[in-house]
Design a protein around this motif. Structure first.
Motif, mmCIF file in Angstrom:
data_model
loop_
_atom_site.group_PDB
_atom_site.id
_atom_site.type_symbol
_atom_site.label_atom_id
_atom_site.label_comp_id
_atom_site.label_asym_id
_atom_site.label_seq_id
_atom_site.Cartn_x
_atom_site.Cartn_y
_atom_site.Cartn_z
ATOM 1 N N PRO A 1 29.465 46.078 46.442
ATOM 2 C CA PRO A 1 29.892 46.922 47.560
ATOM 3 C C PRO A 1 31.359 47.316 47.412
ATOM 4 C CG PRO A 1 28.771 44.938 48.338
ATOM 5 C CD PRO A 1 29.018 44.750 46.883
ATOM 6 N N LEU A 2 31.742 48.386 48.104
ATOM 7 C CA LEU A 2 33.120 48.849 48.093
ATOM 8 C C LEU A 2 34.052 47.710 48.496
ATOM 9 C CD1 LEU A 2 34.844 51.421 47.698
ATOM 10 C CD2 LEU A 2 34.715 51.745 50.188
ATOM 11 N N GLY A 3 35.127 47.539 47.751
ATOM 12 C CA GLY A 3 36.093 46.486 48.039
ATOM 13 C C GLY A 3 35.910 45.237 47.208
ATOM 14 N N ARG A 4 34.807 45.155 46.480
ATOM 15 C CA ARG A 4 34.592 44.025 45.574
ATOM 16 C C ARG A 4 34.482 44.530 44.153
ATOM 17 N NH1 ARG A 4 29.931 40.312 48.556
ATOM 18 N NH2 ARG A 4 31.087 39.856 50.483
ATOM 19 N N GLU A 5 34.841 43.700 43.196
ATOM 20 C CA GLU A 5 34.740 44.061 41.787
ATOM 21 C C GLU A 5 34.542 42.808 40.953
ATOM 22 O OE1 GLU A 5 38.369 45.821 40.430
ATOM 23 O OE2 GLU A 5 39.613 44.478 41.613
#
Length: 272
Positions: A15-19
């Motif tokens: 999800p957006l904000g995780r990598e």
């Protein structure tokens, strides 16, 4: 740490904000990534390593049902590029990060954790890594000239690996008889980086890196625990205290130092 904007396609999308962040620990040669929120790890393997990773996945799935503080499988992907195993993170820091005094405080809970694993019913375990299997693996590694001298104790690094193996093979029948009497479910790589510890309470929170889990002589685990922890002790007093504590916690009244030496000698020949 670097992010993975161009990470291998086998890594699950986040999800957006995780990598996914690349990490560098591990001896296997696999690529390892940590999720940026710290809640999961991903391991990627190719070629022969992908098959080994599939075996690790099955072991992680099997052990997680017993709630001993081992990871759970969150995702599994396999394809032409290789394989990717995503597992939950275990809270804490590796026991190898502790200094000698801290490790000695954590040691009884580490011993209890391996004791809980050894106490599981071997009839329920579909995996084996017994002595015959490991001697055969050692013979293959030696024949391919793949023994890593860095894994050997200093006094053995100038010895021809085939000669080291001959010494072990000469003890085969005796050690097989011992294994028959004292076979348990072993971690298989019971080194300090694979035990997680709460840095505040200095209690063991769990075990990771389960690719070698299987039934074997319990001394295969105990030898690695004692030898690897030996790098952390400040002197012989701590080493002796850890030795005594390990066998007391496990309820073993007569430690067999010859069996410890045997399995400590065998392990370095099985990697490669």
């Amino acid at each position: 740490m670097p992010s993975t904007a161009n990470a291998p396609s086998l890594l699950p999308a986040l999800p957006l904000g995780r990598e996914w962040l690349a990490v560098s620990h591990g001896e296997s040669g696999d690529s390892v990534y940590r999720r940026s929120d710290g809640g999961a790890f991903a391991k990627l393997s190719q070629g022969r390593g992908a098959s080994a990773l599939e075996a690790e996945r099955r072991r992680v799935e099997w052990l997680s049902r017993f709630k001993l503080g081992s990871p759970e499988v969150l995702d599994w992907r396999a394809g032409e590029e290789g394989a990717c195993l995503v597992t939950s993170a275990i809270a804490g820091v590796p026991a190898s990060d502790l200094d000698g005094d801290q490790l000695l405080q954590a040691w009884p809970s580490i011993a209890a954790r391996i004791g809980a694993l050894h106490a599981l019913a071997i009839e329920d375990c579909p995996f084996e890594r017994g002595l015959s299997t490991m001697l055969a693996r050692a013979a293959d590694v030696v024949a391919r000239g793949a023994v890593n001298p860095d894994f050997l104790p200093p006094e053995q690094r100038e010895v021809v690996p085939a000669d080291l193996l001959l010494v072990l093979e000469a003890q085969r029948e005796q050690r097989l008889a011992e294994e028959m009497r004292d076979r348990v479910i072993c971690h298989g790589d019971a080194c300090m980086p694979n035990f997680m510890v709460d840095p505040a309470t200095l209690r063991c929170t769990g075990m990771i890196d389960l690719g070698r889990l299987g039934t074997a002589d319990r001394y295969a685990d105990l030898a690695l625990m004692l030898a690897n922890a030996g790098e952390s002790w400040s002197g012989p007093e701590q080493a002796e205290a850890a030795f005594t504590s390990l066998f007391e916690v496990l309820g073993l009244q007569r430690p067999d130092r010859q069996r410890l030496d045997f399995y400590l000698g065998l392990d370095p020949l099985t990697w490669g």
